[in-house]
Design a protein around this motif. Structure first.
Motif, PDB file in Angstrom:
ATOM      1  N   ILE A  40     -48.217  -1.077 -26.773  1.00  0.00           N
ATOM      2  CA  ILE A  40     -46.992  -0.283 -26.812  1.00  0.00           C
ATOM      3  C   ILE A  40     -47.061   0.952 -25.927  1.00  0.00           C
ATOM      4  N   GLU A  41     -48.259   1.344 -25.514  1.00  0.00           N
ATOM      5  CA  GLU A  41     -48.407   2.525 -24.656  1.00  0.00           C
ATOM      6  C   GLU A  41     -48.338   2.186 -23.174  1.00  0.00           C
ATOM      7  N   ASP A  42     -48.074   0.918 -22.878  1.00  0.00           N
ATOM      8  CA  ASP A  42     -47.978   0.437 -21.498  1.00  0.00           C
ATOM      9  C   ASP A  42     -46.504   0.222 -21.153  1.00  0.00           C
ATOM     10  N   SER A  43     -45.974   1.015 -20.245  1.00  0.00           N
ATOM     11  CA  SER A  43     -44.548   0.932 -19.922  1.00  0.00           C
ATOM     12  C   SER A  43     -44.174  -0.391 -19.246  1.00  0.00           C
ATOM     13  N   SER A  44     -45.152  -1.103 -18.727  1.00  0.00           N
ATOM     14  CA  SER A  44     -44.865  -2.387 -18.077  1.00  0.00           C
ATOM     15  C   SER A  44     -44.906  -3.558 -19.055  1.00  0.00           C
ATOM     16  N   ALA A  45     -45.312  -3.320 -20.290  1.00  0.00           N
ATOM     17  CA  ALA A  45     -45.445  -4.397 -21.271  1.00  0.00           C
ATOM     18  C   ALA A  45     -44.110  -4.684 -21.943  1.00  0.00           C
ATOM     19  N   GLY A  46     -43.849  -5.985 -22.156  1.00  0.00           N
ATOM     20  CA  GLY A  46     -42.651  -6.415 -22.865  1.00  0.00           C
ATOM     21  C   GLY A  46     -43.011  -7.469 -23.891  1.00  0.00           C
ATOM     22  N   PHE A  47     -42.027  -8.251 -24.292  1.00  0.00           N
ATOM     23  CA  PHE A  47     -42.277  -9.264 -25.318  1.00  0.00           C
ATOM     24  C   PHE A  47     -43.367 -10.250 -24.911  1.00  0.00           C
ATOM     25  N   ALA A  48     -43.402 -10.651 -23.648  1.00  0.00           N
ATOM     26  CA  ALA A  48     -44.419 -11.610 -23.200  1.00  0.00           C
ATOM     27  C   ALA A  48     -45.812 -11.040 -23.395  1.00  0.00           C
ATOM     28  N   GLU A  49     -45.995  -9.767 -23.065  1.00  0.00           N
ATOM     29  CA  GLU A  49     -47.297  -9.133 -23.214  1.00  0.00           C
ATOM     30  C   GLU A  49     -47.649  -8.913 -24.692  1.00  0.00           C
ATOM     31  N   PHE A  50     -46.647  -8.578 -25.485  1.00  0.00           N
ATOM     32  CA  PHE A  50     -46.894  -8.451 -26.923  1.00  0.00           C
ATOM     33  C   PHE A  50     -47.416  -9.776 -27.474  1.00  0.00           C
ATOM     34  N   CYS A  51     -46.716 -10.848 -27.139  1.00  0.00           N
ATOM     35  CA  CYS A  51     -47.081 -12.163 -27.655  1.00  0.00           C
ATOM     36  C   CYS A  51     -48.466 -12.588 -27.175  1.00  0.00           C
ATOM     37  N   SER A  52     -48.739 -12.413 -25.896  1.00  0.00           N
ATOM     38  CA  SER A  52     -50.033 -12.842 -25.366  1.00  0.00           C
ATOM     39  C   SER A  52     -51.175 -12.026 -25.953  1.00  0.00           C
ATOM     40  N   THR A  53     -50.942 -10.761 -26.256  1.00  0.00           N
ATOM     41  CA  THR A  53     -51.965  -9.941 -26.896  1.00  0.00           C
ATOM     42  C   THR A  53     -52.369 -10.529 -28.240  1.00  0.00           C
ATOM     43  N   VAL A  54     -51.379 -10.941 -29.024  1.00  0.00           N
ATOM     44  CA  VAL A  54     -51.669 -11.521 -30.337  1.00  0.00           C
ATOM     45  C   VAL A  54     -52.318 -12.887 -30.184  1.00  0.00           C
ATOM     46  N   VAL A  55     -51.800 -13.717 -29.294  1.00  0.00           N
ATOM     47  CA  VAL A  55     -52.362 -15.053 -29.085  1.00  0.00           C
ATOM     48  C   VAL A  55     -53.826 -14.945 -28.669  1.00  0.00           C
ATOM     49  N   ASP A  56     -54.130 -14.042 -27.772  1.00  0.00           N
ATOM     50  CA  ASP A  56     -55.515 -13.867 -27.328  1.00  0.00           C
ATOM     51  C   ASP A  56     -56.409 -13.400 -28.479  1.00  0.00           C
ATOM     52  N   ALA A  57     -55.887 -12.529 -29.325  1.00  0.00           N
ATOM     53  CA  ALA A  57     -56.680 -12.034 -30.451  1.00  0.00           C
ATOM     54  C   ALA A  57     -56.968 -13.138 -31.468  1.00  0.00           C
ATOM     55  N   VAL A  58     -56.019 -14.046 -31.652  1.00  0.00           N
ATOM     56  CA  VAL A  58     -56.192 -15.143 -32.606  1.00  0.00           C
ATOM     57  C   VAL A  58     -57.231 -16.139 -32.113  1.00  0.00           C
ATOM     58  N   GLY A  59     -57.250 -16.390 -30.806  1.00  0.00           N
ATOM     59  CA  GLY A  59     -58.205 -17.337 -30.261  1.00  0.00           C
ATOM     60  C   GLY A  59     -57.982 -18.737 -30.796  1.00  0.00           C
ATOM     61  N   ASP A  60     -59.054 -19.381 -31.259  1.00  0.00           N
ATOM     62  CA  ASP A  60     -58.941 -20.774 -31.717  1.00  0.00           C
ATOM     63  C   ASP A  60     -58.817 -20.886 -33.235  1.00  0.00           C
ATOM     64  N   ARG A  61     -58.498 -19.780 -33.891  1.00  0.00           N
ATOM     65  CA  ARG A  61     -58.313 -19.838 -35.345  1.00  0.00           C
ATOM     66  C   ARG A  61     -57.090 -20.694 -35.685  1.00  0.00           C
ATOM     67  N   SER A  62     -57.081 -21.239 -36.886  1.00  0.00           N
ATOM     68  CA  SER A  62     -55.976 -22.085 -37.326  1.00  0.00           C
ATOM     69  C   SER A  62     -55.548 -21.673 -38.729  1.00  0.00           C
ATOM     70  N   ASP A  63     -54.609 -22.424 -39.290  1.00  0.00           N
ATOM     71  CA  ASP A  63     -54.069 -22.135 -40.625  1.00  0.00           C
ATOM     72  C   ASP A  63     -53.577 -20.690 -40.680  1.00  0.00           C
ATOM     73  N   LEU A  64     -52.676 -20.377 -39.766  1.00  0.00           N
ATOM     74  CA  LEU A  64     -52.262 -18.998 -39.537  1.00  0.00           C
ATOM     75  C   LEU A  64     -51.066 -18.585 -40.392  1.00  0.00           C
ATOM     76  N   VAL A  65     -51.159 -17.396 -40.966  1.00  0.00           N
ATOM     77  CA  VAL A  65     -50.014 -16.733 -41.600  1.00  0.00           C
ATOM     78  C   VAL A  65     -49.714 -15.515 -40.745  1.00  0.00           C
ATOM     79  N   ILE A  66     -48.560 -15.517 -40.080  1.00  0.00           N
ATOM     80  CA  ILE A  66     -48.187 -14.454 -39.162  1.00  0.00           C
ATOM     81  C   ILE A  66     -47.336 -13.441 -39.921  1.00  0.00           C
ATOM     82  N   VAL A  67     -47.845 -12.230 -40.073  1.00  0.00           N
ATOM     83  CA  VAL A  67     -47.153 -11.184 -40.829  1.00  0.00           C
ATOM     84  C   VAL A  67     -46.666 -10.124 -39.843  1.00  0.00           C
ATOM     85  N   GLY A  68     -45.362  -9.899 -39.799  1.00  0.00           N
ATOM     86  CA  GLY A  68     -44.788  -8.872 -38.943  1.00  0.00           C
ATOM     87  C   GLY A  68     -44.139  -7.800 -39.791  1.00  0.00           C
ATOM     88  N   GLN A  69     -44.635  -6.562 -39.650  1.00  0.00           N
ATOM     89  CA  GLN A  69     -44.089  -5.467 -40.444  1.00  0.00           C
ATOM     90  C   GLN A  69     -43.109  -4.645 -39.614  1.00  0.00           C
TER      91      GLN A  69
END
Length: 214
Positions: free
Chosen positions: A38-67
């Motif tokens: 969020i501190e990167d002015s060039s980041a948008g939804f694509a970057e938000f999504c890829s950040t989370v996807v990269d953090a998840v890696g190969d984990r499965s059985d995911l519960v995605i919680v958005g506050q």
């Protein structure tokens, strides 16, 4: 064992979940707590999504919680990964093509006048945690505010909406209406205010893990 992917709200950080993470771990679950760019002015939804996807890696059985504002990102992630469930917590529920900056007028949001930021966000949170909070708030300058939400439809993933009864930022009646209008979902409810993960972490962990049994 499920993997809970916890996505913070606007101006937030992984610290927002620091009381909930051990509660979920104590119940036998894995937890991923990404920090959106969020501190990167060039980041948008694509970057938000890829950040989370990269953090998840190969984990499965995911519960995605958005506050809160994280509800704009949670379904984007669920559309890309093998999500078991989406949980929207005290959320800003988006609709296709909507810019976050337009959400407030589109939903008819009306705040409660005369409340301080602390009263809006941290009611019910222990005083020592409230005192720590300012050190963990980040400046949100990212570019998604004026970017249309990119999904054409809600992902085909079971979705729960969980509202906090004492929320003074998004009043419970407002959240109930928006959830029904936009998703056709009658929300579940929990005690606490907008930052329920800081005020009621044990109860929130119980509610989240109970969803695995449905």
């Amino acid at each position: 064992m499920a993997t809970f992917v916890l996505i913070h709200g606007g101006g937030g950080s992984a610290w927002d979940w620091h009381l909930l993470v051990p509660e979920l771990a104590r119940r036998g679950h894995d937890v991923v707590v990404p920090e959106l760019p969020i501190e990167d002015s060039s980041a948008g939804f694509a970057e938000f999504c890829s950040t989370v996807v990269d953090a998840v890696g190969d984990r499965s059985d995911l519960v995605i919680v958005g506050q809160s504002y994280g509800a704009f990102t949670a379904p984007l992630v669920a559309a890309k990964l093998p999500a078991r469930l989406i949980v929207l917590l005290t959320p800003m529920v988006p609709k296709p093509g909507e810019k976050p900056g337009d959400w407030w007028d589109n939903t008819g949001y009306r705040g409660v006048e005369g409340l301080s930021e602390e009263q809006q966000f941290y009611n019910g949170v222990p005083a020592e945690i409230v005192a720590e909070a300012p050190a963990h708030v980040r400046q949100q300058v990212s570019g998604e505010w004026d970017e249309p939400w990119p999904l054409d439809a809600w992902p085909a993933v079971p979705t729960k909406v969980l509202v906090a009864r004492e929320d003074r930022f998004f009043l419970a009646d407002f959240q109930r209406r928006v959830a029904v209008e936009r998703l056709g979902i009658v929300p579940d409810e929990i005690d606490g205010g907008h930052c329920v993960a800081l005020s009621h972490p044990e109860q929130l962990a119980d509610r989240l893990t109970a969803y695995l049994l449905n």
